[in-house]
Design a protein around this motif. Structure first.
Motif, PDB file in Angstrom:
ATOM      1  N   PRO A 193       0.792  -1.232   0.000  1.00 10.71           N
ATOM      2  CA  PRO A 193       0.000   0.000   0.000  1.00 10.71           C
ATOM      3  C   PRO A 193       0.827   1.286   0.000  1.00 10.71           C
ATOM      4  CG  PRO A 193      -1.005  -1.589   1.452  1.00 10.71           C
ATOM      5  CD  PRO A 193       0.321  -2.167   1.029  1.00 10.71           C
ATOM      6  N   THR A 194       1.956   1.290   0.674  1.00 17.57           N
ATOM      7  CA  THR A 194       2.788   2.494   0.690  1.00 17.57           C
ATOM      8  C   THR A 194       3.223   2.860  -0.719  1.00 17.57           C
ATOM      9  OG1 THR A 194       3.590   1.954   2.901  1.00 17.57           O
ATOM     10  CG2 THR A 194       4.906   3.502   1.616  1.00 17.57           C
ATOM     11  N   LEU A 195       3.630   1.885  -1.506  1.00 14.99           N
ATOM     12  CA  LEU A 195       4.062   2.142  -2.876  1.00 14.99           C
ATOM     13  C   LEU A 195       2.871   2.502  -3.769  1.00 14.99           C
ATOM     14  CD1 LEU A 195       6.548   2.306  -4.639  1.00 14.99           C
ATOM     15  CD2 LEU A 195       6.309  -0.124  -5.118  1.00 14.99           C
ATOM     16  N   ILE A 196       1.725   1.901  -3.534  1.00 13.45           N
ATOM     17  CA  ILE A 196       0.509   2.259  -4.276  1.00 13.45           C
ATOM     18  C   ILE A 196       0.200   3.741  -4.048  1.00 13.45           C
ATOM     19  CG2 ILE A 196      -1.987   1.917  -4.471  1.00 13.45           C
ATOM     20  CD1 ILE A 196      -1.482  -1.046  -3.712  1.00 13.45           C
ATOM     21  N   SER A 197       0.291   4.173  -2.809  1.00 16.10           N
ATOM     22  CA  SER A 197       0.022   5.566  -2.467  1.00 16.10           C
ATOM     23  C   SER A 197       0.990   6.510  -3.180  1.00 16.10           C
ATOM     24  CB  SER A 197       0.122   5.751  -0.951  1.00 16.10           C
ATOM     25  OG  SER A 197      -0.104   7.088  -0.603  1.00 16.10           O
ATOM     26  N   LEU A 243      -4.802  -4.694  -9.658  1.00 14.12           N
ATOM     27  CA  LEU A 243      -3.835  -4.172  -8.710  1.00 14.12           C
ATOM     28  C   LEU A 243      -4.029  -4.931  -7.408  1.00 14.12           C
ATOM     29  CD1 LEU A 243      -1.720  -2.076  -7.782  1.00 14.12           C
ATOM     30  CD2 LEU A 243      -3.630  -0.546  -7.262  1.00 14.12           C
ATOM     31  N   CYS A 244      -3.014  -5.684  -7.002  1.00 11.32           N
ATOM     32  CA  CYS A 244      -3.083  -6.460  -5.771  1.00 11.32           C
ATOM     33  C   CYS A 244      -2.239  -5.778  -4.706  1.00 11.32           C
ATOM     34  CB  CYS A 244      -2.559  -7.880  -5.989  1.00 11.32           C
ATOM     35  SG  CYS A 244      -3.550  -8.820  -7.144  1.00 11.32           S
ATOM     36  N   PRO A 293      -9.052   1.863   3.954  1.00  8.55           N
ATOM     37  CA  PRO A 293     -10.235   2.080   3.117  1.00  8.55           C
ATOM     38  C   PRO A 293     -10.099   3.343   2.263  1.00  8.55           C
ATOM     39  CG  PRO A 293     -10.898   1.492   5.338  1.00  8.55           C
ATOM     40  CD  PRO A 293      -9.417   1.701   5.366  1.00  8.55           C
ATOM     41  N   ARG A 294      -9.442   4.358   2.798  1.00  9.46           N
ATOM     42  CA  ARG A 294      -9.267   5.615   2.058  1.00  9.46           C
ATOM     43  C   ARG A 294      -8.403   5.387   0.803  1.00  9.46           C
ATOM     44  NH1 ARG A 294      -6.552  11.178   4.260  1.00  9.46           N
ATOM     45  NH2 ARG A 294      -6.944  12.375   2.389  1.00  9.46           N
ATOM     46  N   LEU A 295      -7.322   4.646   0.950  1.00 12.18           N
ATOM     47  CA  LEU A 295      -6.455   4.352  -0.193  1.00 12.18           C
ATOM     48  C   LEU A 295      -7.191   3.465  -1.189  1.00 12.18           C
ATOM     49  CD1 LEU A 295      -3.798   4.589  -1.698  1.00 12.18           C
ATOM     50  CD2 LEU A 295      -2.910   2.722  -0.286  1.00 12.18           C
ATOM     51  N   ALA A 296      -7.898   2.459  -0.689  1.00 16.59           N
ATOM     52  CA  ALA A 296      -8.634   1.553  -1.576  1.00 16.59           C
ATOM     53  C   ALA A 296      -9.672   2.296  -2.402  1.00 16.59           C
ATOM     54  CB  ALA A 296      -9.301   0.452  -0.760  1.00 16.59           C
ATOM     55  N   SER A 297     -10.337   3.262  -1.814  1.00 12.28           N
ATOM     56  CA  SER A 297     -11.372   4.014  -2.561  1.00 12.28           C
ATOM     57  C   SER A 297     -10.747   5.012  -3.528  1.00 12.28           C
ATOM     58  CB  SER A 297     -12.302   4.732  -1.601  1.00 12.28           C
ATOM     59  OG  SER A 297     -11.608   5.755  -0.899  1.00 12.28           O
TER      60      SER A 297
END
Length: 70
Positions: free
Chosen positions: A29-33, A55-56, A64-68
């Motif tokens: 998630p850190t890299l996704i962000s 994207l896994c 939830p904020r990043l996922a949305s």
């Protein structure tokens, strides 16, 4: 595919995703962000990941904020 630590240079990373026509990304998630922020602030890369179909997220909790925002 990537040079050592190439995933830390977003321009290089996006270029590699496009060059190799990547359709699946597996990232923490850190890299996704970081990737999302980079794309949002780079007008010329707004359409850079159009071939990515999935994207896994793994290794950390995905908020939830990043996922949305993906």
């Amino acid at each position: 595919m990537l040079r050592p630590k190439g995933n830390l240079n977003m321009n290089y990373f996006i270029d590699a995703v496009q060059k190799y026509q990547v359709t699946l990304l597996i990232m923490v998630p850190t890299l996704i962000s970081v990737l999302i922020q980079h794309i949002r602030h780079s007008i010329d890369q707004q359409q850079s990941l159009v071939r990515v179909q999935r994207l896994c997220s793994l290794g950390e909790t995905l908020s939830p904020r990043l996922a949305s925002g993906v």
